[in-house]
Design a protein around this motif. Structure first.
Motif, PDB file in Angstrom:
ATOM      1  N   ILE A  15       7.993  47.750  15.986  1.00 19.11           N
ATOM      2  CA  ILE A  15       9.009  46.828  16.552  1.00 19.11           C
ATOM      3  C   ILE A  15       9.544  47.668  17.877  1.00 19.11           C
ATOM      4  CG2 ILE A  15      10.919  47.983  15.124  1.00 19.11           C
ATOM      5  CD1 ILE A  15      12.495  45.386  15.216  1.00 19.11           C
ATOM      6  N   VAL A  16       9.771  47.188  18.914  1.00 20.03           N
ATOM      7  CA  VAL A  16      10.214  47.613  19.992  1.00 20.03           C
ATOM      8  C   VAL A  16      11.569  46.958  20.086  1.00 20.03           C
ATOM      9  CG1 VAL A  16      10.218  48.052  22.500  1.00 20.03           C
ATOM     10  CG2 VAL A  16       7.969  48.071  21.313  1.00 20.03           C
ATOM     11  N   PRO A  17      12.587  47.573  19.641  1.00 26.04           N
ATOM     12  CA  PRO A  17      14.055  46.697  19.554  1.00 26.04           C
ATOM     13  C   PRO A  17      14.434  46.158  20.721  1.00 26.04           C
ATOM     14  CG  PRO A  17      14.070  49.089  18.693  1.00 26.04           C
ATOM     15  CD  PRO A  17      12.794  48.937  19.169  1.00 26.04           C
ATOM     16  N   GLY A  18      14.857  45.058  20.498  1.00 29.33           N
ATOM     17  CA  GLY A  18      15.293  44.119  21.706  1.00 29.33           C
ATOM     18  C   GLY A  18      14.165  43.323  22.351  1.00 29.33           C
ATOM     19  N   GLY A  67       2.445  35.923   5.592  1.00 28.72           N
ATOM     20  CA  GLY A  67       2.289  35.177   6.839  1.00 28.72           C
ATOM     21  C   GLY A  67       3.407  34.176   7.245  1.00 28.72           C
ATOM     22  N   SER A  68       3.397  33.167   6.051  1.00 26.67           N
ATOM     23  CA  SER A  68       4.550  32.233   6.328  1.00 26.67           C
ATOM     24  C   SER A  68       5.898  32.536   6.416  1.00 26.67           C
ATOM     25  CB  SER A  68       4.110  31.167   5.242  1.00 26.67           C
ATOM     26  OG  SER A  68       4.161  31.619   4.099  1.00 26.67           O
ATOM     27  N   VAL A  69       6.250  33.704   5.797  1.00 27.43           N
ATOM     28  CA  VAL A  69       7.778  34.226   5.676  1.00 27.43           C
ATOM     29  C   VAL A  69       7.947  35.054   7.025  1.00 27.43           C
ATOM     30  CG1 VAL A  69       9.088  35.788   4.646  1.00 27.43           C
ATOM     31  CG2 VAL A  69       7.792  34.215   3.259  1.00 27.43           C
ATOM     32  N   TYR A  70       7.081  35.937   7.499  1.00 25.03           N
ATOM     33  CA  TYR A  70       7.328  36.879   8.479  1.00 25.03           C
ATOM     34  C   TYR A  70       7.032  36.288   9.928  1.00 25.03           C
ATOM     35  CZ  TYR A  70       8.678  40.299   5.239  1.00 25.03           C
ATOM     36  OH  TYR A  70       9.309  41.222   4.090  1.00 25.03           O
ATOM     37  N   THR A  71       6.088  35.063   9.977  1.00 26.36           N
ATOM     38  CA  THR A  71       5.847  34.615  11.234  1.00 26.36           C
ATOM     39  C   THR A  71       7.374  34.061  11.802  1.00 26.36           C
ATOM     40  OG1 THR A  71       3.521  34.271  10.809  1.00 26.36           O
ATOM     41  CG2 THR A  71       4.490  32.901  12.495  1.00 26.36           C
ATOM     42  N   PRO A  72       7.881  33.226  11.255  1.00 27.51           N
ATOM     43  CA  PRO A  72       9.305  32.794  11.782  1.00 27.51           C
ATOM     44  C   PRO A  72      10.352  33.960  12.097  1.00 27.51           C
ATOM     45  CG  PRO A  72       8.599  31.477   9.714  1.00 27.51           C
ATOM     46  CD  PRO A  72       7.684  32.761   9.894  1.00 27.51           C
ATOM     47  N   LEU A  73      10.287  34.932  11.337  1.00 31.49           N
ATOM     48  CA  LEU A  73      10.975  35.883  11.593  1.00 31.49           C
ATOM     49  C   LEU A  73      10.634  36.560  12.879  1.00 31.49           C
ATOM     50  CD1 LEU A  73      11.521  37.524   8.158  1.00 31.49           C
ATOM     51  CD2 LEU A  73      13.165  35.982   9.395  1.00 31.49           C
ATOM     52  N   MET A  74       9.250  36.862  13.232  1.00 35.21           N
ATOM     53  CA  MET A  74       8.837  37.637  14.393  1.00 35.21           C
ATOM     54  C   MET A  74       9.308  36.447  15.624  1.00 35.21           C
ATOM     55  SD  MET A  74       5.151  39.414  13.419  1.00 35.21           S
ATOM     56  CE  MET A  74       4.381  37.744  12.496  1.00 35.21           C
ATOM     57  N   LEU A  75       9.105  35.090  15.503  1.00 34.66           N
ATOM     58  CA  LEU A  75       9.166  33.935  16.290  1.00 34.66           C
ATOM     59  C   LEU A  75      10.663  34.159  16.537  1.00 34.66           C
ATOM     60  CD1 LEU A  75       7.412  32.101  17.753  1.00 34.66           C
ATOM     61  CD2 LEU A  75       8.471  30.382  16.236  1.00 34.66           C
ATOM     62  N   SER A  76      11.609  34.105  15.794  1.00 34.82           N
ATOM     63  CA  SER A  76      12.981  34.214  16.244  1.00 34.82           C
ATOM     64  C   SER A  76      13.350  35.296  16.807  1.00 34.82           C
ATOM     65  CB  SER A  76      13.695  34.030  14.690  1.00 34.82           C
ATOM     66  OG  SER A  76      13.617  35.152  13.665  1.00 34.82           O
ATOM     67  N   TYR A  77      12.722  36.373  16.692  1.00 39.63           N
ATOM     68  CA  TYR A  77      13.122  37.729  17.432  1.00 39.63           C
ATOM     69  C   TYR A  77      12.888  37.645  18.733  1.00 39.63           C
ATOM     70  CZ  TYR A  77      14.160  42.629  17.768  1.00 39.63           C
ATOM     71  OH  TYR A  77      14.711  43.939  18.240  1.00 39.63           O
ATOM     72  N   GLY A  78      11.776  36.683  19.246  1.00 38.49           N
ATOM     73  CA  GLY A  78      11.729  36.664  20.466  1.00 38.49           C
ATOM     74  C   GLY A  78      10.072  36.991  20.682  1.00 38.49           C
ATOM     75  N   THR A 118       6.926  43.432   9.350  1.00 36.05           N
ATOM     76  CA  THR A 118       7.817  43.060   8.677  1.00 36.05           C
ATOM     77  C   THR A 118       9.306  43.861   8.782  1.00 36.05           C
ATOM     78  OG1 THR A 118       6.940  44.678   6.972  1.00 36.05           O
ATOM     79  CG2 THR A 118       6.129  42.248   6.859  1.00 36.05           C
ATOM     80  N   HIS A 119       9.458  44.693   9.722  1.00 41.90           N
ATOM     81  CA  HIS A 119      10.675  45.261  10.056  1.00 41.90           C
ATOM     82  C   HIS A 119      11.796  44.433   9.857  1.00 41.90           C
ATOM     83  CE1 HIS A 119       8.916  49.120  11.155  1.00 41.90           C
ATOM     84  NE2 HIS A 119       8.024  48.440  11.846  1.00 41.90           N
ATOM     85  N   PRO A 120      12.977  44.721   9.175  1.00 43.89           N
ATOM     86  CA  PRO A 120      14.106  43.936   9.167  1.00 43.89           C
ATOM     87  C   PRO A 120      14.755  44.182  10.461  1.00 43.89           C
ATOM     88  CG  PRO A 120      14.260  45.890   7.853  1.00 43.89           C
ATOM     89  CD  PRO A 120      12.951  45.764   8.114  1.00 43.89           C
ATOM     90  N   ALA A 121      14.865  43.262  11.669  1.00 53.84           N
ATOM     91  CA  ALA A 121      15.367  43.316  12.847  1.00 53.84           C
ATOM     92  C   ALA A 121      16.894  43.810  12.959  1.00 53.84           C
ATOM     93  CB  ALA A 121      14.860  42.225  13.744  1.00 53.84           C
ATOM     94  N   GLU A 122      17.687  43.550  12.051  1.00 47.01           N
ATOM     95  CA  GLU A 122      19.090  43.660  12.003  1.00 47.01           C
ATOM     96  C   GLU A 122      19.150  45.368  11.973  1.00 47.01           C
ATOM     97  OE1 GLU A 122      18.056  42.314   7.811  1.00 47.01           O
ATOM     98  OE2 GLU A 122      17.332  42.017   9.762  1.00 47.01           O
ATOM     99  N   PHE A 123      18.321  46.313  11.452  1.00 43.56           N
ATOM    100  CA  PHE A 123      18.407  47.398  11.460  1.00 43.56           C
ATOM    101  C   PHE A 123      18.213  48.366  12.619  1.00 43.56           C
ATOM    102  CE2 PHE A 123      17.614  47.979   6.250  1.00 43.56           C
ATOM    103  CZ  PHE A 123      18.460  47.232   6.113  1.00 43.56           C
ATOM    104  N   TYR A 124      17.829  47.597  13.689  1.00 37.32           N
ATOM    105  CA  TYR A 124      17.393  48.381  14.806  1.00 37.32           C
ATOM    106  C   TYR A 124      18.241  47.997  16.027  1.00 37.32           C
ATOM    107  CZ  TYR A 124      13.131  49.099  11.823  1.00 37.32           C
ATOM    108  OH  TYR A 124      12.346  49.310  10.650  1.00 37.32           O
ATOM    109  N   ALA A 125      18.228  48.798  16.782  1.00 37.25           N
ATOM    110  CA  ALA A 125      18.791  48.700  18.442  1.00 37.25           C
ATOM    111  C   ALA A 125      18.212  49.304  19.564  1.00 37.25           C
ATOM    112  CB  ALA A 125      20.201  49.357  18.354  1.00 37.25           C
TER     113      ALA A 125
END
Length: 305
Positions: A127-130, A19-30, A136-143
């Motif tokens: 993940i809904v890209p954009g 949770g502590s690792v992926y919450t900031p990543l989700m947040l940074s994705y928007g 935990t999806h690595p966002a950089e793999f998606y478009a």
């Protein structure tokens, strides 16, 4: 579609390792992560997200929440999920692996009674890209694009998405339905959702050996899905005859008169062939199969007009 940039999100288990690792990543994705819950850690914050001891306290502070991403320990998943449902949250993403089967049975009964969507457990989420990342999806793999992906796998999902993205094929949504013994939402549910989704023009289904999920999905596609579906099945190189421990699938195969080879690669390939669903030999085959399917679908539409 259930998820969008407007989805208001809660994270349960926000202070534990995942949770502590992926919450900031989700947040940074928007993703609109409004609050976190972790019993005993109320009053803290993770990436400026306030943490509460209980879901009820979180909602009192931030208002209505649409979805909860759950990272708690396996034996706490049932309590966390029931707490979220009791608070009115109707979309649950269970990232945790190894949830006790009987706990999942109880949870799914409650989910059915309350019309709650459960994704997982043991999944990378949605993940809904954009727009939004839940899990935990690595966002950089998606478009962003028009191809929906539904998968039982986790890391293989990322590989499939990357192959599509590199070929210029964006995704409308990517869902990891999970791979624990008892799962929430199924291939059939998501196939129906994507078949009705205006943003999705084609569907990629990623399966694997073991269980009967793919055989059931193939029959459902043949009977009920209008949009083109392309598949990839992992496990072709697994030793033939290896016992995978899917006793329930064997019983289901006898009841369904599918034969005792249910769950094998041969059975799954035969099911998709019978449903006329193209299957890639490897993830790198999927882009050309998707493009071919989209072209055929467009030609049929033009002919109908």
């Amino acid at each position: 579609m259930f998820f969008s940039s407007d989805t208001r999100v809660l994270v349960q288990g926000i202070t534990n390792a995942l949770g502590s690792v992926y919450t900031p990543l989700m947040l940074s994705y928007g993703t609109s992560v409004l609050a976190g819950v972790a019993s005993g850690d109320g009053g803290q914050d993770v990436a400026s997200i306030p943490v509460f001891d209980m879901v009820e306290q979180a909602l009192a502070a931030v208002g209505e929440v649409d979805a909860s991403v759950i990272f708690v320990e396996p034996y706490d998943v049932l309590d966390a999920s029931l707490e979220a449902i009791a608070a009115g949250i109707r979309q649950l993403i269970l990232v945790t692996e190894g949830v006790p089967p009987l706990d999942m049975v109880r949870l799914l009964r409650k989910a059915e009674a309350t019309d709650t969507l459960v994704v997982g457990p043991n999944c990378p989420g949605v993940i809904v890209p954009g727009q939004v990342l839940l899990g935990t999806h690595p966002a950089e793999f998606y478009a962003p694009g028009s191809v929906g992906v539904i998968s039982r796998s986790s890391t293989l999902t990322y590989e499939v998405a990357l192959q599509l993205t590199k070929a210029g094929i964006g995704q409308s949504i990517v869902v990891g339905i999970g791979s624990d013994r008892i799962m929430g939402s199924t291939f059939q549910q998501w196939l129906q959702i994507l078949d009705e989704d205006d943003r999705t023009e084609a569907i990629v289904l990623v399966g694997e050996i073991g269980g009967d999920s793919e055989e059931v999905a193939a029959r459902y596609i043949a009977e009920a899905i209008d949009k083109p579906v392309i598949a990839y099945l992992a496990g072709r190189s697994a030793p033939k005859g290896q016992v995978m421990g899917h006793a329930g699938a064997i019983i289901a195969s006898q009841l369904g008169d599918w034969g005792d080879d249910i769950g094998t690669m041969e059975s799954k390939l035969a099911s998709f062939k019978a449903a006329e669903i193209p299957v890639g030999d490897r993830p790198s085959d999927l882009p050309k199969l998707v493009k071919r399917a989209l072209k055929s679908a467009k030609n049929r539409t033009n002919d109908d007009e």
